[in-house]
Design a protein around this motif. Sequence first.
Motif, PDB file in Angstrom:
ATOM      1  N   GLY A  16       4.304  -6.572  22.906  1.00  0.00           N
ATOM      2  CA  GLY A  16       2.944  -6.443  23.271  1.00  0.00           C
ATOM      3  C   GLY A  16       2.817  -6.860  24.795  1.00  0.00           C
ATOM      4  N   GLN A  17       3.724  -7.584  25.385  1.00  0.00           N
ATOM      5  CA  GLN A  17       3.596  -8.038  26.579  1.00  0.00           C
ATOM      6  C   GLN A  17       2.556  -9.087  26.893  1.00  0.00           C
ATOM      7  N   TYR A  18       2.293  -9.795  26.097  1.00  0.00           N
ATOM      8  CA  TYR A  18       1.213 -10.665  26.072  1.00  0.00           C
ATOM      9  C   TYR A  18       1.460 -12.130  26.843  1.00  0.00           C
ATOM     10  N   ALA A  19       0.602 -12.416  27.630  1.00  0.00           N
ATOM     11  CA  ALA A  19       0.606 -13.515  28.655  1.00  0.00           C
ATOM     12  C   ALA A  19       1.066 -14.863  27.895  1.00  0.00           C
ATOM     13  N   THR A  20       0.456 -14.939  26.989  1.00  0.00           N
ATOM     14  CA  THR A  20       0.810 -16.325  26.069  1.00  0.00           C
ATOM     15  C   THR A  20       1.212 -16.016  24.585  1.00  0.00           C
ATOM     16  N   ARG A  21       1.824 -16.928  24.095  1.00  0.00           N
ATOM     17  CA  ARG A  21       2.139 -16.950  22.523  1.00  0.00           C
ATOM     18  C   ARG A  21       0.951 -17.115  21.932  1.00  0.00           C
ATOM     19  N   ASP A  22      -0.076 -17.723  22.265  1.00  0.00           N
ATOM     20  CA  ASP A  22      -1.437 -17.765  21.578  1.00  0.00           C
ATOM     21  C   ASP A  22      -1.807 -16.220  21.421  1.00  0.00           C
ATOM     22  N   ASP A  23      -2.009 -15.448  22.407  1.00  0.00           N
ATOM     23  CA  ASP A  23      -2.257 -14.189  22.283  1.00  0.00           C
ATOM     24  C   ASP A  23      -1.801 -13.514  21.278  1.00  0.00           C
ATOM     25  N   ALA A  24      -0.253 -13.618  21.279  1.00  0.00           N
ATOM     26  CA  ALA A  24       0.752 -12.943  20.200  1.00  0.00           C
ATOM     27  C   ALA A  24      -0.017 -13.451  18.775  1.00  0.00           C
ATOM     28  N   GLU A  25      -0.067 -14.736  18.752  1.00  0.00           N
ATOM     29  CA  GLU A  25      -0.331 -15.216  17.350  1.00  0.00           C
ATOM     30  C   GLU A  25      -1.875 -14.608  17.058  1.00  0.00           C
ATOM     31  N   ARG A  26      -2.509 -14.470  17.707  1.00  0.00           N
ATOM     32  CA  ARG A  26      -4.014 -14.073  17.302  1.00  0.00           C
ATOM     33  C   ARG A  26      -3.806 -12.532  16.731  1.00  0.00           C
ATOM     34  N   VAL A  27      -3.285 -11.664  17.517  1.00  0.00           N
ATOM     35  CA  VAL A  27      -3.205 -10.289  17.117  1.00  0.00           C
ATOM     36  C   VAL A  27      -2.357 -10.445  15.790  1.00  0.00           C
ATOM     37  N   ALA A  28      -1.332 -11.248  15.671  1.00  0.00           N
ATOM     38  CA  ALA A  28      -0.442 -10.963  14.389  1.00  0.00           C
ATOM     39  C   ALA A  28      -1.108 -11.346  13.235  1.00  0.00           C
ATOM     40  N   ARG A  29      -2.123 -12.370  13.238  1.00  0.00           N
ATOM     41  CA  ARG A  29      -2.807 -12.746  12.263  1.00  0.00           C
ATOM     42  C   ARG A  29      -3.871 -11.710  11.623  1.00  0.00           C
ATOM     43  N   VAL A  30      -4.409 -10.897  12.682  1.00  0.00           N
ATOM     44  CA  VAL A  30      -5.232 -10.031  12.161  1.00  0.00           C
ATOM     45  C   VAL A  30      -4.667  -8.613  11.913  1.00  0.00           C
ATOM     46  N   VAL A  31      -3.707  -8.208  12.557  1.00  0.00           N
ATOM     47  CA  VAL A  31      -3.034  -7.354  11.845  1.00  0.00           C
ATOM     48  C   VAL A  31      -2.290  -7.368  10.420  1.00  0.00           C
ATOM     49  N   LEU A  32      -1.867  -8.515  10.380  1.00  0.00           N
ATOM     50  CA  LEU A  32      -1.373  -8.815   8.821  1.00  0.00           C
ATOM     51  C   LEU A  32      -2.304  -8.944   7.924  1.00  0.00           C
ATOM     52  N   ALA A  33      -3.289  -9.555   8.322  1.00  0.00           N
ATOM     53  CA  ALA A  33      -4.395  -9.825   7.222  1.00  0.00           C
ATOM     54  C   ALA A  33      -4.930  -8.377   6.772  1.00  0.00           C
ATOM     55  N   LEU A  34      -5.069  -7.520   7.680  1.00  0.00           N
ATOM     56  CA  LEU A  34      -5.523  -5.994   7.476  1.00  0.00           C
ATOM     57  C   LEU A  34      -4.295  -5.266   6.746  1.00  0.00           C
ATOM     58  N   LEU A  35      -3.251  -5.474   6.998  1.00  0.00           N
ATOM     59  CA  LEU A  35      -2.027  -4.921   6.480  1.00  0.00           C
ATOM     60  C   LEU A  35      -1.900  -5.275   5.094  1.00  0.00           C
ATOM     61  N   GLY A  36      -2.227  -6.350   4.776  1.00  0.00           N
ATOM     62  CA  GLY A  36      -1.811  -7.006   3.240  1.00  0.00           C
ATOM     63  C   GLY A  36      -2.879  -6.314   2.439  1.00  0.00           C
ATOM     64  N   ALA A  37      -3.906  -6.166   2.899  1.00  0.00           N
ATOM     65  CA  ALA A  37      -4.924  -5.669   1.762  1.00  0.00           C
ATOM     66  C   ALA A  37      -4.501  -4.055   1.474  1.00  0.00           C
ATOM     67  N   HIS A  38      -3.581  -3.810   2.063  1.00  0.00           N
ATOM     68  CA  HIS A  38      -3.093  -2.135   1.561  1.00  0.00           C
ATOM     69  C   HIS A  38      -2.056  -2.323   0.774  1.00  0.00           C
ATOM     70  N   LEU A  39      -1.140  -3.662   0.752  1.00  0.00           N
ATOM     71  CA  LEU A  39      -0.034  -3.343  -0.025  1.00  0.00           C
ATOM     72  C   LEU A  39      -0.033  -4.203  -1.182  1.00  0.00           C
ATOM     73  N   ILE A  40       0.584  -3.769  -2.155  1.00  0.00           N
ATOM     74  CA  ILE A  40       0.572  -4.446  -3.580  1.00  0.00           C
ATOM     75  C   ILE A  40       1.792  -4.715  -4.180  1.00  0.00           C
ATOM     76  N   GLY A  41       1.945  -5.484  -5.313  1.00  0.00           N
ATOM     77  CA  GLY A  41       3.153  -5.577  -6.053  1.00  0.00           C
ATOM     78  C   GLY A  41       4.393  -6.219  -5.492  1.00  0.00           C
ATOM     79  N   THR A  42       5.595  -5.676  -5.712  1.00  0.00           N
ATOM     80  CA  THR A  42       6.632  -6.151  -5.455  1.00  0.00           C
ATOM     81  C   THR A  42       6.839  -5.723  -3.903  1.00  0.00           C
ATOM     82  N   VAL A  43       6.462  -4.797  -3.319  1.00  0.00           N
ATOM     83  CA  VAL A  43       6.444  -4.407  -1.785  1.00  0.00           C
ATOM     84  C   VAL A  43       5.919  -5.462  -1.053  1.00  0.00           C
ATOM     85  N   ARG A  44       4.628  -5.876  -1.295  1.00  0.00           N
ATOM     86  CA  ARG A  44       4.084  -7.007  -0.682  1.00  0.00           C
ATOM     87  C   ARG A  44       4.899  -8.271  -0.866  1.00  0.00           C
TER      88      ARG A  44
END
Length: 131
Positions: A16-44
């Motif tokens: 993502g070419q982020y300036a800081t690790r914190d920026d990477a952390e922030r986007v990772a949390r949001v994207v994974l929270a949204l992704l998790g809502a879409h996955l079920i069962g053994t795949v998740r």
Amino acid sequence: MSMRREAFLAHVQERGQYATRDDAERVARVVLALLGAHLIGTVRAELAARLPETYALILLNPLQAAEPLSPERFVRATAAWIEGATEKTALWDIGAVLSTVAAAAGDGLTHEILLQLPPGYDLLFGHPHPT
């Protein structure tokens, strides 16, 4: 074998070419929270097993989605959760995180994940491309 947190974040930060690790952390949390809502069962569960514990927990306790979001709506939702984001920056953020997720998951599991998602998500799992 799950990817370590530092390695995962370094990957996201680099892609993502982020300036800081914190920026990477922030986007990772949001994207994974949204992704998790879409996955079920053994795949998740399998994906969670390949992610660092912090992110596995986010994936397993996601924001509840009333319905699966189309890729476009996923981008809009991500933009809404990330302070100061636009749809264009959110698309970049998603690419940085999901390409890292795909690397951690491997081809077989990534294919299984895509089968659970609405059409078009394969593009979101690619590397971010400057526009």
